[in-house]
Design a protein around this motif. Structure first.
Motif, PDB file in Angstrom:
ATOM      1  N   VAL A  49       0.833  -1.200   0.000  1.00  0.00           N
ATOM      2  CA  VAL A  49       0.000   0.000   0.000  1.00  0.00           C
ATOM      3  C   VAL A  49       0.872   1.256   0.000  1.00  0.00           C
ATOM      4  N   VAL A  50       1.909   1.265   0.833  1.00  0.00           N
ATOM      5  CA  VAL A  50       2.813   2.420   0.858  1.00  0.00           C
ATOM      6  C   VAL A  50       3.506   2.572  -0.499  1.00  0.00           C
ATOM      7  N   GLY A  51       3.908   1.468  -1.093  1.00  0.00           N
ATOM      8  CA  GLY A  51       4.526   1.512  -2.421  1.00  0.00           C
ATOM      9  C   GLY A  51       3.588   2.087  -3.470  1.00  0.00           C
ATOM     10  N   LEU A  52       2.329   1.674  -3.440  1.00  0.00           N
ATOM     11  CA  LEU A  52       1.352   2.202  -4.379  1.00  0.00           C
ATOM     12  C   LEU A  52       1.156   3.701  -4.190  1.00  0.00           C
ATOM     13  N   ILE A  53       1.012   4.123  -2.942  1.00  0.00           N
ATOM     14  CA  ILE A  53       0.831   5.553  -2.655  1.00  0.00           C
ATOM     15  C   ILE A  53       2.047   6.349  -3.138  1.00  0.00           C
ATOM     16  N   CYS A  54       3.242   5.823  -2.896  1.00  0.00           N
ATOM     17  CA  CYS A  54       4.457   6.517  -3.332  1.00  0.00           C
ATOM     18  C   CYS A  54       4.566   6.562  -4.854  1.00  0.00           C
ATOM     19  N   GLN A  55       4.185   5.478  -5.512  1.00  0.00           N
ATOM     20  CA  GLN A  55       4.195   5.471  -6.979  1.00  0.00           C
ATOM     21  C   GLN A  55       3.223   6.514  -7.531  1.00  0.00           C
ATOM     22  N   LEU A  56       2.032   6.579  -6.938  1.00  0.00           N
ATOM     23  CA  LEU A  56       1.046   7.566  -7.384  1.00  0.00           C
ATOM     24  C   LEU A  56       1.531   8.989  -7.102  1.00  0.00           C
ATOM     25  N   ALA A  57       2.154   9.194  -5.937  1.00  0.00           N
ATOM     26  CA  ALA A  57       2.628  10.533  -5.555  1.00  0.00           C
ATOM     27  C   ALA A  57       3.773  11.007  -6.446  1.00  0.00           C
ATOM     28  N   THR A  58       4.578  10.082  -6.973  1.00  0.00           N
ATOM     29  CA  THR A  58       5.716  10.475  -7.815  1.00  0.00           C
ATOM     30  C   THR A  58       5.404  10.351  -9.304  1.00  0.00           C
ATOM     31  N   GLY A  59       4.163  10.096  -9.625  1.00  0.00           N
ATOM     32  CA  GLY A  59       3.799   9.952 -11.035  1.00  0.00           C
ATOM     33  C   GLY A  59       4.469   8.760 -11.693  1.00  0.00           C
ATOM     34  N   GLY A  60       4.702   7.716 -10.913  1.00  0.00           N
ATOM     35  CA  GLY A  60       5.300   6.496 -11.456  1.00  0.00           C
ATOM     36  C   GLY A  60       6.815   6.558 -11.556  1.00  0.00           C
ATOM     37  N   ARG A  61       7.444   7.576 -10.983  1.00  0.00           N
ATOM     38  CA  ARG A  61       8.901   7.724 -11.071  1.00  0.00           C
ATOM     39  C   ARG A  61       9.629   7.308  -9.788  1.00  0.00           C
ATOM     40  N   LEU A  62       8.965   6.591  -8.924  1.00  0.00           N
ATOM     41  CA  LEU A  62       9.580   6.130  -7.684  1.00  0.00           C
ATOM     42  C   LEU A  62      10.754   5.208  -7.988  1.00  0.00           C
ATOM     43  N   ILE A  63      10.547   4.290  -8.910  1.00  0.00           N
ATOM     44  CA  ILE A  63      11.579   3.353  -9.332  1.00  0.00           C
ATOM     45  C   ILE A  63      11.763   3.535 -10.832  1.00  0.00           C
ATOM     46  N   THR A  64      12.991   3.834 -11.225  1.00  0.00           N
ATOM     47  CA  THR A  64      13.268   4.016 -12.648  1.00  0.00           C
ATOM     48  C   THR A  64      14.250   2.945 -13.092  1.00  0.00           C
ATOM     49  N   ALA A  65      14.073   2.497 -14.303  1.00  0.00           N
ATOM     50  CA  ALA A  65      14.950   1.471 -14.853  1.00  0.00           C
ATOM     51  C   ALA A  65      15.583   2.006 -16.129  1.00  0.00           C
ATOM     52  N   GLY A  66      16.823   1.836 -16.214  1.00  0.00           N
ATOM     53  CA  GLY A  66      17.591   2.184 -17.399  1.00  0.00           C
ATOM     54  C   GLY A  66      18.694   1.157 -17.468  1.00  0.00           C
ATOM     55  N   ALA A  67      19.920   1.655 -17.569  1.00  0.00           N
ATOM     56  CA  ALA A  67      21.059   0.736 -17.499  1.00  0.00           C
ATOM     57  C   ALA A  67      21.112   0.100 -16.113  1.00  0.00           C
ATOM     58  N   GLN A  68      20.608   0.832 -15.126  1.00  0.00           N
ATOM     59  CA  GLN A  68      20.577   0.332 -13.752  1.00  0.00           C
ATOM     60  C   GLN A  68      19.268   0.784 -13.103  1.00  0.00           C
ATOM     61  N   VAL A  69      18.740  -0.030 -12.205  1.00  0.00           N
ATOM     62  CA  VAL A  69      17.514   0.322 -11.493  1.00  0.00           C
ATOM     63  C   VAL A  69      17.851   1.365 -10.433  1.00  0.00           C
ATOM     64  N   HIS A  70      17.016   2.392 -10.332  1.00  0.00           N
ATOM     65  CA  HIS A  70      17.214   3.439  -9.333  1.00  0.00           C
ATOM     66  C   HIS A  70      15.931   3.600  -8.527  1.00  0.00           C
ATOM     67  N   ILE A  71      16.064   3.546  -7.205  1.00  0.00           N
ATOM     68  CA  ILE A  71      14.936   3.739  -6.294  1.00  0.00           C
ATOM     69  C   ILE A  71      15.159   5.055  -5.569  1.00  0.00           C
ATOM     70  N   ALA A  72      14.106   5.845  -5.442  1.00  0.00           N
ATOM     71  CA  ALA A  72      14.220   7.127  -4.737  1.00  0.00           C
ATOM     72  C   ALA A  72      14.872   6.911  -3.371  1.00  0.00           C
ATOM     73  N   TRP A  73      15.792   7.807  -3.000  1.00  0.00           N
ATOM     74  CA  TRP A  73      16.592   7.654  -1.774  1.00  0.00           C
ATOM     75  C   TRP A  73      15.737   7.561  -0.521  1.00  0.00           C
ATOM     76  N   TRP A  74      14.576   8.141  -0.512  1.00  0.00           N
ATOM     77  CA  TRP A  74      13.734   8.230   0.681  1.00  0.00           C
ATOM     78  C   TRP A  74      12.775   7.053   0.821  1.00  0.00           C
ATOM     79  N   TYR A  75      12.650   6.254  -0.231  1.00  0.00           N
ATOM     80  CA  TYR A  75      11.618   5.213  -0.243  1.00  0.00           C
ATOM     81  C   TYR A  75      11.874   4.103   0.785  1.00  0.00           C
TER      82      TYR A  75
END
Length: 165
Positions: free
Chosen positions: A32-58
């Motif tokens: 539930v917290v993950g969903l709320i955080c994803q919605l609050a960040t517009g889906g940018r909580l976890i980004t994937a590119g060459a490497q996965v990046h998770i927001a420092w505060w999550y």
């Protein structure tokens, strides 16, 4: 509460089953917290590119939320959802309700094995997770060998788990 309703130290098997129930509750909370955080960040909580990046505060936020679940549960009646289902309660060593200090010590010492996840960059996530599991098992198995069946975090906080009813 009378002395006869809470004078029996809880058997380990009952504690383990209650812990499994609580793990399900914690998974739901984390989702539930993950969903709320994803919605609050517009889906940018976890980004994937060459490497996965998770927001420092999550991850610290998730830790605070999970710790809050346990501390508030212990302070409001001495029971988490799993403990309530299996009719057990955490109390101070003398049977009184936990103080905020005891609840905080208990949750902090119980979470210390999470530091083993810092091994992941050096040894890989698989090794770190198995080491974490081993750390928690050691924390819990201590109850097999100490008086009144207290775990490492119970010893540190001066608490114990009792059967009720």
């Amino acid at each position: 509460m009378t002395a006869t309703t809470m004078n029996v130290i809880c058997p380990l098997w009952r504690r383990w089953i209650a812990l499994v129930y609580d793990l399900v509750a914690v998974l739901a909370i984390v989702m539930v917290v993950g969903l709320i955080c994803q919605l609050a960040t517009g889906g940018r909580l976890i980004t994937a590119g060459a490497q996965v990046h998770i927001a420092w505060w999550y991850q610290p936020l998730q830790g605070i939320v999970v710790a809050t679940y346990f501390v508030l549960s212990w302070l409001r009646g001495g029971q988490t959802l799993g403990m309530r289902s299996w009719r057990i309660r955490v109390t101070a060593g003398d049977g009184d309700p936990l103080s905020l200090r005891q609840a905080m010590i208990r949750v902090l010492v119980a979470s210390l094995p999470l530091l083993l996840l810092l091994l992941a960059p050096a040894f890989g996530l698989n090794v770190a997770l198995w080491t974490l599991a081993a750390g928690w098992i050691v924390w819990l198995l201590a109850a097999q060998f100490v008086p009144r069946r207290r775990t490492v975090y119970d010893l540190a906080a001066g608490t114990e788990i009792r059967r009720i009813g």
